[in-house]
Design a protein around this motif. Structure first.
Motif, short mmCIF file in Angstrom:
data_model
loop_
_atom_site.label_atom_id
_atom_site.label_comp_id
_atom_site.label_asym_id
_atom_site.label_seq_id
_atom_site.Cartn_x
_atom_site.Cartn_y
_atom_site.Cartn_z
N SER A 52 21.82 24.35 6.53
CA SER A 52 22.56 24.15 5.28
C SER A 52 23.51 22.95 5.46
O SER A 52 23.95 22.65 6.55
CB SER A 52 23.34 25.40 4.90
OG SER A 52 24.32 25.69 5.85
N GLN A 90 24.18 21.78 -6.75
CA GLN A 90 24.66 22.86 -5.89
C GLN A 90 26.03 23.35 -6.37
O GLN A 90 26.92 22.55 -6.57
CB GLN A 90 24.76 22.35 -4.44
CG GLN A 90 25.45 23.27 -3.48
CD GLN A 90 24.72 24.58 -3.29
OE1 GLN A 90 23.56 24.70 -3.60
NE2 GLN A 90 25.40 25.56 -2.78
N HIS A 92 27.27 26.65 -5.03
CA HIS A 92 27.67 27.71 -4.10
C HIS A 92 28.17 27.08 -2.82
O HIS A 92 27.39 26.53 -2.03
CB HIS A 92 26.49 28.64 -3.77
CG HIS A 92 25.96 29.38 -4.95
ND1 HIS A 92 26.59 30.47 -5.48
CD2 HIS A 92 24.88 29.15 -5.73
CE1 HIS A 92 25.89 30.91 -6.51
NE2 HIS A 92 24.86 30.11 -6.70
N SER A 148 27.31 24.49 2.37
CA SER A 148 26.42 24.86 1.27
C SER A 148 25.90 26.28 1.49
O SER A 148 25.45 26.62 2.59
CB SER A 148 25.25 23.88 1.20
OG SER A 148 24.28 24.35 0.33
N SER A 150 23.48 27.50 -0.55
CA SER A 150 22.32 27.52 -1.42
C SER A 150 21.20 28.40 -0.87
O SER A 150 20.43 28.97 -1.63
CB SER A 150 21.78 26.11 -1.64
OG SER A 150 21.37 25.55 -0.42
N ASP A 151 21.10 28.51 0.45
CA ASP A 151 20.05 29.32 1.05
C ASP A 151 20.32 30.81 0.90
O ASP A 151 19.42 31.62 0.85
CB ASP A 151 19.90 29.00 2.53
CG ASP A 151 19.52 27.55 2.75
OD1 ASP A 151 18.90 26.96 1.84
OD2 ASP A 151 19.86 27.00 3.80
N PRO A 153 22.84 32.57 -1.63
CA PRO A 153 23.88 32.63 -2.65
C PRO A 153 24.50 34.01 -2.79
O PRO A 153 23.94 34.99 -2.47
CB PRO A 153 23.18 32.22 -3.94
CG PRO A 153 21.73 32.25 -3.69
CD PRO A 153 21.53 32.29 -2.21
#
Length: 153
Positions: A52, A90, A92, A148, A150-151, A153
């Motif tokens: 991430s 993005q 999150h 991040s 994103s992986d 949330p």
């Protein structure tokens, strides 16, 4: 008759000023994938995109040791960060704010005040922070880190 000329000249001048104020030059490109960021795109930051995306601001890049308000250069770095965050899809993020020890006061209180001011700053820049996870810590390394989520949330 002269009053009307001055009036219309004033209206034209105000209109031109309003048009000029609305134009904004953006130097940061829009990224489709947050991990495609290059280190040169965010001044003062160190990035790591393995896994991430992680954006770090090392010690003394944003704040002087023990200061709550950013340096002038640090504020410019935060401006670029806010512009970049607005340009990526993005939303999150895990945001960690650190406070340094050895300043004669509680480093967690320092980190909490920095966090409060960063939240206000990002809100004024129009960033939606509802899916951001904020935390404070004691540390001498990074003053600010964005990770991040994103992986997961």
């Amino acid at each position: 008759m002269n009053r009307w000329r001055l009036f219309w000249a004033g209206i034209v001048l105000i209109t031109l000023c309003a048009c000029a104020a609305q134009q904004r030059v953006t130097t940061s490109p829009v990224f489709k994938n947050p991990s495609s960021i290059q280190m040169a795109d965010l001044p003062c930051a160190e990035t790591n995109a393995s896994g991430s995306l992680i954006i770090r601001y090392p010690s003394e890049n944003l704040y002087r040791s023990g200061a709550v308000l950013p340096k002038q250069e640090g504020l410019a770095c935060l401006e670029e960060l806010a512009s970049w965050l607005k340009s990526v899809p993005q939303d999150h993020w895990q945001v960690t704010v650190a406070g340094e020890e050895g300043q004669g006061f509680d480093p967690l209180a320092l980190a909490a005040k920095r966090q409060e001011l960063l939240q206000r700053f990002f809100a004024r820049k129009g960033l939606e922070q509802k899916d951001w996870q904020w935390q404070t810590m004691i540390g001498q390394g990074e003053q600010l880190e964005l990770r991040s989520l994103s992986d997961n949330p």
